[in-house]
Design a protein around this motif. Structure first.
Motif, mmCIF file in Angstrom:
data_model
loop_
_atom_site.group_PDB
_atom_site.id
_atom_site.type_symbol
_atom_site.label_atom_id
_atom_site.label_comp_id
_atom_site.label_asym_id
_atom_site.label_seq_id
_atom_site.Cartn_x
_atom_site.Cartn_y
_atom_site.Cartn_z
ATOM 1 N N ARG A 1 -13.316 4.274 1.487
ATOM 2 C CA ARG A 1 -12.246 3.643 2.266
ATOM 3 C C ARG A 1 -12.269 2.129 2.075
ATOM 4 O O ARG A 1 -13.293 1.544 1.712
ATOM 5 C CB ARG A 1 -12.420 3.971 3.750
ATOM 6 C CG ARG A 1 -12.285 5.445 4.089
ATOM 7 C CD ARG A 1 -12.744 5.699 5.499
ATOM 8 N NE ARG A 1 -12.485 7.077 5.926
ATOM 9 C CZ ARG A 1 -13.365 7.823 6.589
ATOM 10 N NH1 ARG A 1 -14.576 7.333 6.876
ATOM 11 N NH2 ARG A 1 -13.051 9.037 6.970
ATOM 12 N N LYS B 1 3.635 9.982 3.045
ATOM 13 C CA LYS B 1 2.484 9.193 3.480
ATOM 14 C C LYS B 1 2.393 9.203 5.008
ATOM 15 O O LYS B 1 3.408 9.104 5.708
ATOM 16 C CB LYS B 1 2.594 7.748 2.989
ATOM 17 C CG LYS B 1 2.548 7.603 1.468
ATOM 18 C CD LYS B 1 1.192 8.018 0.903
ATOM 19 C CE LYS B 1 1.125 7.849 -0.604
ATOM 20 N NZ LYS B 1 1.089 6.439 -0.995
ATOM 21 N N TRP C 1 0.809 -1.215 0.000
ATOM 22 C CA TRP C 1 0.000 0.000 0.000
ATOM 23 C C TRP C 1 0.850 1.277 0.000
ATOM 24 O O TRP C 1 0.351 2.359 0.263
ATOM 25 C CB TRP C 1 -0.977 -0.015 1.180
ATOM 26 C CG TRP C 1 -2.228 -0.793 0.846
ATOM 27 C CD1 TRP C 1 -3.270 -0.351 0.092
ATOM 28 C CD2 TRP C 1 -2.558 -2.129 1.219
ATOM 29 N NE1 TRP C 1 -4.238 -1.324 -0.029
ATOM 30 C CE2 TRP C 1 -3.829 -2.437 0.657
ATOM 31 C CE3 TRP C 1 -1.918 -3.110 1.981
ATOM 32 C CZ2 TRP C 1 -4.450 -3.672 0.834
ATOM 33 C CZ3 TRP C 1 -2.532 -4.338 2.151
ATOM 34 C CH2 TRP C 1 -3.780 -4.608 1.586
ATOM 35 N N GLY D 1 -8.340 5.882 1.636
ATOM 36 C CA GLY D 1 -7.391 5.268 2.555
ATOM 37 C C GLY D 1 -7.746 3.815 2.836
ATOM 38 O O GLY D 1 -8.879 3.364 2.628
ATOM 39 N N THR D 2 -6.762 3.079 3.338
ATOM 40 C CA THR D 2 -6.932 1.644 3.608
ATOM 41 C C THR D 2 -6.488 1.322 5.024
ATOM 42 O O THR D 2 -5.437 1.798 5.479
ATOM 43 C CB THR D 2 -6.098 0.798 2.631
ATOM 44 O OG1 THR D 2 -6.543 1.037 1.291
ATOM 45 C CG2 THR D 2 -6.213 -0.690 2.935
ATOM 46 N N PHE E 1 -5.209 9.833 7.523
ATOM 47 C CA PHE E 1 -4.244 8.749 7.268
ATOM 48 C C PHE E 1 -4.392 8.183 5.860
ATOM 49 O O PHE E 1 -5.503 7.934 5.372
ATOM 50 C CB PHE E 1 -4.426 7.613 8.275
ATOM 51 C CG PHE E 1 -3.817 7.901 9.621
ATOM 52 C CD1 PHE E 1 -2.521 7.525 9.918
ATOM 53 C CD2 PHE E 1 -4.544 8.576 10.582
ATOM 54 C CE1 PHE E 1 -1.963 7.797 11.151
ATOM 55 C CE2 PHE E 1 -3.995 8.863 11.814
ATOM 56 C CZ PHE E 1 -2.695 8.475 12.106
ATOM 57 N N ASP E 2 -3.251 7.940 5.240
ATOM 58 C CA ASP E 2 -3.232 7.218 3.971
ATOM 59 C C ASP E 2 -3.409 5.722 4.194
ATOM 60 O O ASP E 2 -4.050 5.031 3.404
ATOM 61 C CB ASP E 2 -1.903 7.458 3.246
ATOM 62 C CG ASP E 2 -1.698 8.910 2.893
ATOM 63 O OD1 ASP E 2 -2.347 9.382 1.951
ATOM 64 O OD2 ASP E 2 -0.890 9.590 3.580
ATOM 65 N N PHE E 3 -2.824 5.223 5.271
ATOM 66 C CA PHE E 3 -2.795 3.771 5.508
ATOM 67 C C PHE E 3 -2.678 3.517 7.000
ATOM 68 O O PHE E 3 -1.935 4.209 7.699
ATOM 69 C CB PHE E 3 -1.615 3.137 4.767
ATOM 70 C CG PHE E 3 -1.504 1.648 4.951
ATOM 71 C CD1 PHE E 3 -2.453 0.796 4.391
ATOM 72 C CD2 PHE E 3 -0.466 1.087 5.677
ATOM 73 C CE1 PHE E 3 -2.357 -0.578 4.554
ATOM 74 C CE2 PHE E 3 -0.360 -0.282 5.838
ATOM 75 C CZ PHE E 3 -1.314 -1.127 5.279
ATOM 76 N N LEU F 1 -9.098 7.465 8.388
ATOM 77 C CA LEU F 1 -8.568 7.353 7.031
ATOM 78 C C LEU F 1 -9.036 8.499 6.144
ATOM 79 O O LEU F 1 -10.170 8.967 6.244
ATOM 80 C CB LEU F 1 -8.999 6.031 6.396
ATOM 81 C CG LEU F 1 -8.437 4.747 7.005
ATOM 82 C CD1 LEU F 1 -9.172 3.541 6.422
ATOM 83 C CD2 LEU F 1 -6.932 4.636 6.749
ATOM 84 N N LYS F 2 -8.153 8.918 5.240
ATOM 85 C CA LYS F 2 -8.532 9.841 4.174
ATOM 86 C C LYS F 2 -9.497 9.162 3.200
ATOM 87 O O LYS F 2 -9.726 7.949 3.283
ATOM 88 C CB LYS F 2 -7.294 10.256 3.368
ATOM 89 C CG LYS F 2 -6.272 11.098 4.084
ATOM 90 C CD LYS F 2 -5.098 11.351 3.140
ATOM 91 C CE LYS F 2 -4.044 12.254 3.742
ATOM 92 N NZ LYS F 2 -2.895 12.451 2.820
#
Length: 353
Positions: free
Chosen positions: A286, A175, A169, A261-262, A237-239, A257-258
């Motif tokens: 998400r 990030k 990811w 995001g994951t 958060f990206d991840f 999460l953004k």
């Protein structure tokens, strides 16, 4: 078949104790390894006690193996006696499905063979033993210094379990990456995400872990049971890599999460998490995902990355006779952050049949 000293259990209700097993003779493509160190993983405990309901007995756990090559088959080209090598969670796979062809043997569509409790032609026995015989395709080269080898052992499971999703990811510069939990997996996640160049935030329920998280490479630490601290990070958060192996509220982290995001789950609780709220996924596109260890190629890549960046696990070394006590301490979270068995102590506890 050669007898090998080991430590294992004949039944879920029995503690681990000395026993003798038989290893196969070295075949044309095989490598025999004298085991120097073996990490202790929570999966070892689950399997020994049949908590997943699939254990084949007798059970000899251990899939974080570091050792020295002592013999190779006549068709082996990659290794020679004296090489320092590792073995992780797999010792075979079908080698012909799409996942195997892609170097993702952990997702083998016909089922990979585990280093222990493997369900191939016969039960497989793991690294709580003096040696192991493995097909060369599943043997990994180790470049760390000799004095680091004990702390390398947990990289073969905890390391690759966190490295693979971080890499998949795209953790790296620019990030924002969250790591949930600071245990055997979480402390490796912090180290690896930091080395990849991400901005790393550690989530923990324990205020006492803040200093250690910073030492390991976290840029920020959030006490996840404090709603005010959590709210400060909403939608940023990206991840997020969630390493917690106990059921908990996933929504608390999904809202951080953004868009796009994951959050990836790598902890495996004995009972399911409460179902997350669907709107926390669909309103921001998400993703809630999972990840399983890594393939041979990626595990080798991880070991080389760790050697380059000076990354090893934080460990407590134990003797073979202390593994049952280590299991109980592991259940209480009483280890920073991974037990590793000095396999030289096995000869004092186990006798050949």
């Amino acid at each position: 078949m050669p007898h090998t000293r080991a430590y294992g259990t004949p039944a879920a209700s029995q503690p681990l104790a000395p026993l003798a097993i038989e290893r196969r003779a070295v075949g044309p493509h095989d490598v025999r390894i004298d085991i120097l160190y073996c990490g202790v993983c929570h999966s070892d405990l689950h399997t020994a006690r049949n908590e997943w309901g699939n254990t084949l007995y007798p059970s000899v756990p251990g899939h974080e193996i570091v050792g020295t090559v002592t013999a190779v088959g006549d068709k082996v080209a990659k290794f020679k006696p004296g090489d320092t090598v590792g073995v992780g969670c797999m010792v075979d796979s079908c080698q012909h499905c799409a996942s195997c062809a892609d170097g993702e043997e952990q997702y083998c569509e016909n089922g990979f063979t585990g280093t222990y409790n493997g369900r191939g032609k016969e039960n497989t026995w793991g690294g709580y033993s003096e040696n192991i015989v493995v097909n060369e395709k599943f043997v990994l080269r180790i470049a760390h210094a000799a004095e680091q080898l004990a702390a390398v052992a947990p990289l073969l499971c905890a390391g690759i379990t966190t490295y693979s999703p971080l890499r998949h990811w795209g953790a790296g510069p620019g990030k924002k990456v969250g790591i949930v939990g600071l245990g055997g997996l979480g402390h490796m996640g912090v180290k690896l995400a930091h080395a990849m160049g991400a901005h790393v935030v550690l989530f923990t329920t324990s205020p006492g872990k803040q200093a250690d998280a910073k030492r390991l490479g976290a840029d920020e630490v959030v006490i996840s049971k404090d709603p005010a601290q959590m709210a400060l990070h909403a939608g940023s958060f990206d991840f997020i890599l969630n390493t917690v192996a106990a059921p908990h509220d996933l929504d608390a982290f999904l809202t951080l999460l953004k868009r796009d995001g994951t959050m990836c789950l790598v902890g495996a609780p004995a009972t399911p998490h409460p179902s997350p709220t669907v709107f926390n996924l669909i309103l921001k596109r998400r993703q809630l995902a999972g990840s399983l260890i890594g393939g041979v190629r990626e595990t080798q890549e991880m070991l080389e990355f760790c050697a380059k960046h000076g990354i090893v696990s934080d460990i407590e070394m134990i003797a073979m006779k202390d593994v049952n006590e280590a299991y109980e301490r592991m259940l209480k979270g009483d280890v920073k952050y991974r037990f590793v068995i000095d396999m030289a102590t096995l000869k004092h506890e186990a006798k050949a049949a």
